[in-house]
Design an enzyme around this catalytic site. Structure first.
Site, PDB file in Angstrom:
ATOM      1  N   TRP A 128       0.872  -1.169   0.000  1.00 25.83           N
ATOM      2  CA  TRP A 128       0.000   0.000   0.000  1.00 25.83           C
ATOM      3  C   TRP A 128       0.917   1.229   0.000  1.00 25.83           C
ATOM      4  CZ3 TRP A 128      -1.983   2.768   4.781  1.00 25.83           C
ATOM      5  CH2 TRP A 128      -2.987   3.674   4.447  1.00 25.83           C
ATOM      6  N   ASP A 208      -0.597  -5.406   9.781  1.00 27.59           N
ATOM      7  CA  ASP A 208      -1.605  -4.470   9.298  1.00 27.59           C
ATOM      8  C   ASP A 208      -2.796  -5.260   8.742  1.00 27.59           C
ATOM      9  OD1 ASP A 208      -2.801  -2.110   8.650  1.00 27.59           O
ATOM     10  OD2 ASP A 208      -1.645  -1.765   6.825  1.00 27.59           O
ATOM     11  N   ALA A 210      -6.459  -4.960   7.195  1.00 31.66           N
ATOM     12  CA  ALA A 210      -7.432  -4.017   6.624  1.00 31.66           C
ATOM     13  C   ALA A 210      -8.571  -4.724   5.903  1.00 31.66           C
ATOM     14  CB  ALA A 210      -6.727  -3.051   5.674  1.00 31.66           C
ATOM     15  N   LYS A 243     -13.195  -1.499   5.151  1.00 29.55           N
ATOM     16  CA  LYS A 243     -13.769  -2.425   4.173  1.00 29.55           C
ATOM     17  C   LYS A 243     -14.752  -3.408   4.802  1.00 29.55           C
ATOM     18  CE  LYS A 243     -10.223  -0.748   1.733  1.00 29.55           C
ATOM     19  NZ  LYS A 243      -9.183   0.133   2.244  1.00 29.55           N
TER      20      LYS A 243
HETATM   21  C1  LMR Z   1      -6.611   1.465  -1.391  1.00 25.40           C
HETATM   22  O1  LMR Z   1      -5.510   0.883  -1.288  1.00 25.40           O
HETATM   23  O2  LMR Z   1      -7.110   1.729  -2.489  1.00 25.40           O
HETATM   24  C2  LMR Z   1      -7.391   1.832  -0.150  1.00 25.40           C
HETATM   25  O3  LMR Z   1      -6.779   1.276   0.968  1.00 25.40           O
HETATM   26  C3  LMR Z   1      -7.676   3.279  -0.064  1.00 25.40           C
HETATM   27  C4  LMR Z   1      -6.498   4.112   0.339  1.00 25.40           C
HETATM   28  O4  LMR Z   1      -6.604   4.827   1.338  1.00 25.40           O
HETATM   29  O5  LMR Z   1      -5.454   4.083  -0.341  1.00 25.40           O
END
Ligand code: LMR
Length: 392
Positions: A128, A208, A210, A243
């Site tokens: 990410w 992490d 998510a 999410k």
């Molecule tokens: C993503 O990776 O698209 C999501 O987790 C939104 C973000 O905050 O980047």
């Protein structure tokens, strides 16, 4: 003074939302930012969340301040889901606090590790993008390594080599499940092995989470992480409700510390409180309070789980359909059937990403990451054909 500032590029992923909204084509396909979409392309509020919000509205009698730790009913209510029903505090060695989204939790974890002497983050990439950005902003270096060895498996050797480069106290960042952006997760056996390596190198693991519940199941998605936590003296867990409770813009997250004993746990939490106070003072209340109400109500909890199961089922159908398509143009879609969660990476270059956007109205991150939830029965064939068109 302010003229000394260099302009900054807008966040590429968030800029994609605007580009997509500005595109007048009715049949455009949004595979960009990571939000769940239903068969009609909507990101609805969970029915269980709506009902919990109504209940909260009726019963909330004050909006007076809480503290930097936020809503402890929310924080403790999540713990059995993350750490297991059987002794979720691991004998009083785990405590947590509420944060503004998972992002706030990651920032807190990195800052706490830095306050304890950490200098770098061991980070499997691609990741990410905000992981790198937060580390950089705080002043931590990155020890990067390739997360994936090929289209379906993790590169364990690269992880081992990166851990060897780290110093005691450095952070080891691991995605709990449904890796963003590759969808490729470690096996439980690998989690156990990583725990040994992390312990031997005296790293501070930050796990992490998510996407709990969007991979293989609420329990399955944290099995590796739980095995890891059973084997290490200390770790931090950063959790997002964006999410799996659909609370994206309400910014609902949590941060937990596992410490070697209660005294160290108290010290870690007192430092986390002080960092939170200096950063955001207190987390926003509404979303966390809503999750607390939901988790304390057996019917609403059952409804939430049902909704999550339906979402997971739809994601599975999309993955199976893509995998069955096999090779389209120059792209083998078969490995996508093995991935978990919202994301997978496609081997496309920036020209092909641009051509998909311009010629076909298909929006994805410049890295080639797709959010598969943007696909549905009425657009999936067109997507597969478009890939053949731009790569064939
Ligand atoms: C993503 O990776 O698209 C999501 O987790 C939104 C973000 O905050 O980047």
């Amino acid at each position: 003074m302010l003229e000394r500032l260099d302009p900054q590029a807008p966040d590429a992923l968030l800029a994609l939302i605007k580009m997509f909204n500005d595109d007048p084509r009715e049949d455009k396909i949004d595979l960009g930012v990571g939000v769940y979409r239903d068969e009609e392309g909507r990101t609805p509020v969970f029915r269980a969340i709506k009902a919990a919000e109504e209940k909260l509205h009726e019963t909330q009698d004050s909006k007076s301040y809480l503290g930097p730790e936020g809503d402890s009913g929310f924080v403790n209510g999540l713990m059995p889901y993350i750490f297991g029903d059987d002794d979720p505090t691991r004998g009083g060695r785990i405590a947590g606090m509420q944060t503004p989204g998972g992002t706030g939790a990651v920032r807190l974890a990195f800052a706490l590790a830095q306050a304890a002497g950490g200098k770098s983050v061991v980070l499997g990439e691609p990741s990410w993008p905000n992981h790198r950005q937060i580390a950089k902003d705080i002043g931590l270096d990155i020890i990067g390594f390739d997360h994936a060895a090929d289209a379906a498996t993790t590169d364990f050797g690269a992880l081992e080599a990166a851990i060897e480069k780290a110093q005691p106290g450095d952070v080891l960042l691991l995605h709990g499940s449904s890796h963003n952006p590759t969808g490729i997760d470690y096996t439980v056996e690998q989690w156990e092995r990583i725990a040994e390596l992390s312990k031997a190198a005296q790293l501070v693991p930050v796990l992490d989470i998510a996407y709990q519940g969007l991979g293989e199941g609420l329990e399955e998605d944290v099995a590796g992480m739980r095995a890891f936590l059973a084997a290490v003296p200390e770790a931090m867990v950063t959790y997002s409700c964006d999410k799996n409770f659909g609370l994206y813009r309400d910014r609902v997250g949590a941060f937990y510390v596992l410490a070697a004993d209660r005294d160290i746990l108290d010290r870690a939490i007192s430092n986390a409180n002080s960092l939170a106070r200096a950063n955001w003072s207190m987390p926003p209340d509404h979303g966390g309070a809503t999750v607390r109400v939901l988790l304390r109500d057996a019917d609403l909890t059952a409804q939430w789980k049902e909704e999550l199961t339906a979402m997971r089922g739809r994601l599975r159908w999309i993955r199976d359909t893509l995998a069955k398509a096999g090779t389209t143009g120059a792209i083998d879609l078969t490995p996508l059937g093995e991935h978990n969660g919202l994301f997978s990476m496609l081997p496309v270059d920036s020209d092909q990403v641009a051509a998909l956007r311009k010629d076909h109205g298909i929006y994805m991150a410049g890295s080639g990451r797709i959010n598969i939830a943007g696909l549905n029965e009425s657009n999936i064939d067109r997507f597969i054909a478009a890939l053949a068109d731009v790569t064939g």
